[in-house]
Write an enzyme that holds these catalytic residues in place. Structure first.
Site, PDB file in Angstrom:
ATOM      1  CB  CYS A  50      -0.940   0.002   1.204  1.00  0.00           C
ATOM      2  SG  CYS A  50      -0.100  -0.116   2.796  1.00  0.00           S
ATOM      3  CB  THR A 115       8.109  -6.404  11.905  1.00  0.00           C
ATOM      4  OG1 THR A 115       6.767  -6.436  12.431  1.00  0.00           O
ATOM      5  CG2 THR A 115       9.053  -5.962  13.016  1.00  0.00           C
ATOM      6  CD  GLN A 116       1.827  -5.010   6.920  1.00  0.00           C
ATOM      7  OE1 GLN A 116       1.763  -3.859   7.347  1.00  0.00           O
ATOM      8  NE2 GLN A 116       0.804  -5.594   6.344  1.00  0.00           N
ATOM      9  CD  GLN A 120       4.055  -5.435   3.235  1.00  0.00           C
ATOM     10  OE1 GLN A 120       4.928  -4.575   3.346  1.00  0.00           O
ATOM     11  NE2 GLN A 120       2.764  -5.153   3.332  1.00  0.00           N
ATOM     12  CB  ALA A 190     -17.609   4.141  12.785  1.00  0.00           C
TER      13      ALA A 190
END
EC number: 1.2.1.70
Length: 448
Positions: A50, A115-116, A120, A190
């Site tokens: 993203c 860390t994502q 990836q 929300a």
């Protein structure tokens, strides 16, 4: 051969542009194949998240490779080549290696040290490997980058300190309760911040979460998305009687939780602690509530203090990791320099062992009466002589790898010993030709 990285990321393009240059997961394999079949590309890995779309490639010529990668991206996303140039950055050689190491270890992420991205990068590499678009160089380099990132995170704890407001909110709740798994939580609002807070609560192990919002449809939608409960805002006083954690993030112009409301429900809560975390501006929770026993009220300024302190810790860890990158680049360059030497040494050994085999054949013809034991002794000693003779030439060949004129000197070395070794560039080109045929055959089979 040259290593090049072309990156479209949060520094080079805003989110409106990045949204238009992201590969869908189901399109990535074909994208890898399409790029690999392009002129000048010898190996490639495509990373698409993203926040960034990046092409890593081994190319035969820098200028040609760069152009064809930019053209590939332009065609893939419906842009002109000049548009891609304007929204991307290009790294070559050592700078490209450094970029890969920084990206993999989280130093180039929006959230420093996250860390994502490591997962990836690993997934992108594995996909390219299974597709057949990586070779000798990337199979080594990406494993090196992944290993480096894992070690960096383990040794510095760079990802252990919260640097987002929503994550810091959950960390504050942990400071009060310790483990959160058995706790009840309420999310007021929300929007995006509410959803991030919800995700962080779920990540901490909490399952009893209720979303409340002035517009019940929005609460229902967010709750359904993450499989939690929802309720009307008017039910908030009743929900507060049993809640442990409340995170509020709305755009209301007046207080949603007031002193009077908390004083009223405090009588029914006995001595149970309640953590109120207000990440709204203007504030959703009336100041002064913390004066009530066992009520902990935090606002964005409290969270900012925690985030700032944690960010400083991450920046110190990032500096430590950055200091290690030149060593990794040097190690990669040392390995690369040996690529041209290894085939030469292999050719020299093969020629020497062929001579030894011919010698043994001659001995067998001239001395047919030799026993098997005698033959093994002679074979062992002739091989020993060859190994001793090759020791110095092999040492010299390895030393040539770091010489500025290594290609010329290795060619002279081959002429002296009358050997011919295939250069890595030619090997890579042949490997590509073979793999392109495999890809074409696979597509034909898939079409049929």
């Amino acid at each position: 051969m040259h290593f090049i990285a072309i990156s479209i990321n949060h520094r080079t393009a805003d989110v409106a542009l990045r949204e238009q240059v992201t590969f869908r997961d189901d399109a990535l394999r074909i994208a890898h194949e399409d790029l690999y079949e392009t002129k000048s590309i010898l190996e490639n890995v495509i990373l698409s998240t993203c926040n960034r779309t990046e092409v890593y490639a081994v190319v035969d010529q820098i200028h040609t490779g760069r152009y064809y990668i930019q053209r590939f991206l332009a065609r893939a996303f419906g842009f002109e080549v000049d548009d891609i140039k304007a929204m991307s950055e290009v790294k070559v050689g050592d700078e490209a290696v450094e970029h890969l190491l920084r990206v993999t270890s989280g130093l180039d992420s929006i959230v420093l040290g996250e860390t994502q991205i490591l997962g990836q990068i690993r997934d992108a590499f594995f996909l390219a490997q299974s597709t057949g678009t990586t070779g000798t160089i990337f199979n080594h380099l990406f494993k090196q980058a992944i290993t480096f990132a894992k070690r960096a995170h383990n040794e510095t704890d760079i990802a252990d300190n919260a640097v987002s407001v929503s994550y810091a909110a959950v960390e504050l709740a942990k400071k009060v309760f310790g483990k959160l798994k058995s706790k009840q939580a309420i999310i007021i609002g929300a929007g995006e911040m509410s959803e991030l807070s919800l995700l962080n609560l779920l990540g901490s192990g909490i399952t009893d979460i209720t979303v409340v919002n002035r517009t019940i449809e929005n609460a229902m939608k967010l709750a359904a998305k993450h499989q939690v409960k929802y309720d009307e805002l008017s039910s908030l006083p009743n929900l507060l009687e049993s809640a442990d954690i409340v995170i509020s993030s709305t755009s209301a112009q007046s207080y949603i939780i007031t002193n009077e409301m908390i004083e009223r429900i405090a009588e029914n809560r006995k001595q149970d602690s309640l953590v109120l975390i207000d990440i709204a501006v203007p504030r959703d929770i009336e100041p002064g509530i913390s004066a009530i026993t066992n009520i902990f009220n935090y606002d964005v300024d409290d969270l900012k203090g925690l985030v700032d302190a944690n960010l400083r810790e991450r920046q110190l860890a990032a500096a430590t990791i950055s200091e290690q990158i030149p060593t990794e680049i040097h190690a990669h360059n040392e390995w690369i320099s040996m690529l041209g030497v290894v085939p030469v040494i292999r050719a020299l050994r093969e020629k020497a062992m062929a001579i030894q085999a011919e010698t043994m054949d001659s001995i067998d013809r001239k001395l047919p009466g030799l026993s098997e034991r005698e033959r093994k002794i002679i074979s062992k000693h002739t091989k020993s002589i060859i190994n001793q003779m090759l020791k110095d030439p092999i040492k010299q060949a390895k030393e040539l790898s770091s010489d500025k004129k290594s290609n010329e000197k290795l060619e002279l070395f081959q002429n002296i010993f009358d050997i011919e070794a295939e250069c890595p560039h030619e090997q890579a080109k042949q490997q590509k030709e073979s793999k392109v045929k495999e890809i074409s055959a696979r597509r034909i089979f898939s079409f049929e």
